[in-house]
Design a protein around this motif. Structure first.
Motif, PDB file in Angstrom:
ATOM      1  N   TRP A 272      35.186 -32.779  32.418  1.00  0.00           N
ATOM      2  CA  TRP A 272      34.262 -32.385  31.344  1.00  0.00           C
ATOM      3  C   TRP A 272      35.025 -31.685  30.214  1.00  0.00           C
ATOM      4  O   TRP A 272      34.913 -32.049  29.053  1.00  0.00           O
ATOM      5  N   ASP A 273      35.823 -30.683  30.592  1.00  0.00           N
ATOM      6  CA  ASP A 273      36.570 -29.894  29.611  1.00  0.00           C
ATOM      7  C   ASP A 273      37.565 -30.787  28.863  1.00  0.00           C
ATOM      8  O   ASP A 273      37.726 -30.682  27.647  1.00  0.00           O
TER       9      ASP A 273
ATOM     10  N   GLY B 264      38.342 -30.854  36.123  1.00  0.00           N
ATOM     11  CA  GLY B 264      38.150 -30.534  34.707  1.00  0.00           C
ATOM     12  C   GLY B 264      37.920 -31.702  33.761  1.00  0.00           C
ATOM     13  O   GLY B 264      38.234 -31.611  32.576  1.00  0.00           O
TER      14      GLY B 264
ATOM     15  N   SER C  53      31.219 -28.269  33.607  1.00  0.00           N
ATOM     16  CA  SER C  53      32.580 -27.883  33.235  1.00  0.00           C
ATOM     17  C   SER C  53      33.343 -27.505  34.503  1.00  0.00           C
ATOM     18  O   SER C  53      32.753 -27.324  35.576  1.00  0.00           O
ATOM     19  N   GLN C  54      34.644 -27.344  34.344  1.00  0.00           N
ATOM     20  CA  GLN C  54      35.468 -26.923  35.480  1.00  0.00           C
ATOM     21  C   GLN C  54      34.986 -25.568  36.009  1.00  0.00           C
ATOM     22  O   GLN C  54      34.946 -25.339  37.211  1.00  0.00           O
TER      23      GLN C  54
ATOM     24  N   ASN D 128      42.664 -37.402  34.142  1.00  0.00           N
ATOM     25  CA  ASN D 128      41.847 -37.137  32.954  1.00  0.00           C
ATOM     26  C   ASN D 128      42.337 -37.882  31.717  1.00  0.00           C
ATOM     27  O   ASN D 128      41.539 -38.362  30.916  1.00  0.00           O
TER      28      ASN D 128
ATOM     29  N   ARG E 285      35.845 -33.044  26.330  1.00  0.00           N
ATOM     30  CA  ARG E 285      35.323 -32.234  25.223  1.00  0.00           C
ATOM     31  C   ARG E 285      36.414 -31.797  24.252  1.00  0.00           C
ATOM     32  O   ARG E 285      36.183 -31.673  23.056  1.00  0.00           O
ATOM     33  N   GLN E 286      37.590 -31.504  24.822  1.00  0.00           N
ATOM     34  CA  GLN E 286      38.676 -30.971  23.990  1.00  0.00           C
ATOM     35  C   GLN E 286      39.443 -32.070  23.276  1.00  0.00           C
ATOM     36  O   GLN E 286      40.233 -31.800  22.371  1.00  0.00           O
TER      37      GLN E 286
ATOM     38  N   LYS F  28      35.284 -36.221  22.148  1.00  0.00           N
ATOM     39  CA  LYS F  28      34.507 -34.968  22.170  1.00  0.00           C
ATOM     40  C   LYS F  28      33.002 -35.179  22.004  1.00  0.00           C
ATOM     41  O   LYS F  28      32.219 -34.328  22.418  1.00  0.00           O
TER      42      LYS F  28
END
Ligand code: AMP
Ligand code: GLY
Length: 424
Positions: free
Chosen positions: A79-80, A77, A97-98, A51, A83-84, A89
């Motif tokens: 996506w998460d 994960g 999402s996860q 990631n 985004r974070q 983001k």
């Protein structure tokens, strides 16, 4: 938009082919891609299960949209993570999402979800390694043959084992619970066997609104007449003629809508594809499995029949306006035939030179396990090598065109099923 596709199989070549046709796509990258995706964008060497590496590359290359092909990065994960991360983001990520990816990442999770929302699926029990004795008792007394054993987690498509005898099922259960598929089989789901005809339904959703894409049927077994071991898929047809409006109405009301309700009630963010692996039993649809992505080789027949601009659909998904979109399907049928390496799904050799691609007429060739060498030759680099897709007024004609082109392409050990669609 600058778009990055994660993955390197036939599904991702079909995504690259389709996305590159959109006027909204200004630059396209595929990680890692294959010898076919190069025709539509730039291949990028990137570990798609890392990631941090993905986020760094996305930020460094001003990527606006990431389209995730396979399940592993989603369950991991991605996506998460994007985004974070402050620098990524705002990037649109096509994929759940996860939490949403659990629908595929854990069979036990998916079964409990379906039970809660009364979604028709095979009856089941689940067992962990601490419950081996109960599992054995259950298989010897209560359960009925054939026994369907499923590793809970991701097992590269090999986690489902169907046994005819209880002794064999007990041995398989012991092997799974003691780590046959690593952590993925530390929990095992035992299911009632369903007998019927399978089909694949895909929706694109923002977790609330959804659109149904062209329906498909894939052929998973290696041998003609659906015999021999399971593979990732040896061919596909869209639409499967037996899936009529009555059946699709049941699928929508009993399966798709309650799934949406579940995603909302459980607050599982979901912006991507849901793949409903379905089986028709006596006119009624049941869920065999959920996947959190498109199917392969189904994508190679679904996207050629989709007339909408796919990037526009992704933007509508992001903006929550999918309900305003109308899906336009090509009325023609599509069929795809997979050329595989000799020995697949067991062990096989790589590096075989592929020739005859210039002789293909009237089909789209989607590459899967292929690689371009420094001197320009294309060689095999995987079990499934390419998907030959054709469109025609009727699926049998489409298969005939694909089969003719499958003969024209040559590489040592080439294997393909000549009977795709035999049961329709
Ligand atoms: P999967 O790896 O989850 O796609 O499952 C592989 C294949 O196993 C499915 O495509 C079905 O053909 C078969 N299968 C899975 N669950 C069942 C079931 N409950 N009854 C009959 N066949 C099943
Ligand atoms: N063709 C089935 C899958 O993609 O899982």
């Amino acid at each position: 938009m600058r778009i990055l596709i994660l993955g390197g199989g036939g599904r991702e070549h079909a995504l690259a082919w389709k996305i590159s046709q959109s006027p909204l796509c200004k630059a396209l990258f595929i990680a890692p891609g294959n010898a076919g995706t190069e025709a539509h964008g730039t291949n990028v060497a990137l570990d798609i299960e890392d990631n941090e590496a993905i986020a760094r590359w996305v930020a460094g290359n001003a990527i606006d949209m990431v389209v995730v092909g396979p399940e592993a990065p989603l369950v991991n994960g991605v996506w998460d993570f994007l985004r974070q991360n402050e620098a990524t983001k705002d990037c649109i990520v096509v994929g759940p999402s996860q939490a949403g990816a659990q629908l595929e990442g854990s069979k036990a999770f998916a079964k409990a979800f379906m039970q809660q929302y009364s979604i028709p699926t095979a009856a089941y029990r689940e067992f962990t390694s601490e419950q081996l004795d109960q599992a054995v008792d259950y298989l010897r007394s209560e359960a009925k043959a054939p026994y369907v054993l499923k590793a809970d987690g991701l097992a590269a498509g090999k986690g489902v084992v169907i046994c005819e005898e209880s002794g064999q099922a007990v041995e398989e259960m012991k092997a799974m619970l003691s780590g046959k598929f690593g952590a993925a089989s530390s929990k095992v789901v035992v299911e009632e066997f369903l007998s019927g005809i399978e089909f694949s339904v895909f929706v694109l959703t923002d977790g609330k609104n959804y659109k149904i894409l062209p329906v498909a049927k894939d052929y998973k077994r290696i041998g003609e007449g659906d015999t021999g071991p399971n593979t990732g898929g040896m061919g596909a047809v869209s639409p499967p003629p037996f899936v009529d409006a009555t059946l699709m109405d049941k699928v929508e009301k009993r399966i798709i809508q309650p799934t949406m309700q579940g995603l909302q009630e459980r607050q599982m963010p979901y912006h991507g594809f849901i793949f409903f692996g379905l089986i028709e039993v006596g006119g009624e649809p049941f869920v065999i499995e959920y996947n959190c992505r498109l199917g392969d080789p189904e994508t190679e027949v679904v996207l050629p029949r989709l007339r909408n601009d796919l990037v526009e659909l992704f933007v509508a998904m992001h903006e929550g306006s999918l309900d305003a979109v109308r899906i336009e399907e090509d009325p023609r049928a599509a069929a795809t035939v997979i050329l595989a390496s000799g020995g697949y799904p067991g062990s096989y050799e790589k590096g075989k030179i592929i020739t005859g691609l210039e002789r293909v007429e009237g089909s789209i060739v989607f590459h899967a396990g292929t690689k371009r060498m420094a001197d320009g030759t294309i060689v095999t680099s995987g079990g499934r090598v390419m998907a030959i897709t054709s469109l025609a007024p009727d699926f049998r004609q489409a298969i005939a065109i694909s089969n003719a082109n499958a003969e024209r392409i040559q590489f040592e050990g080439k294997y393909f099923r000549k009977d795709i669609g035999f049961d329709l």
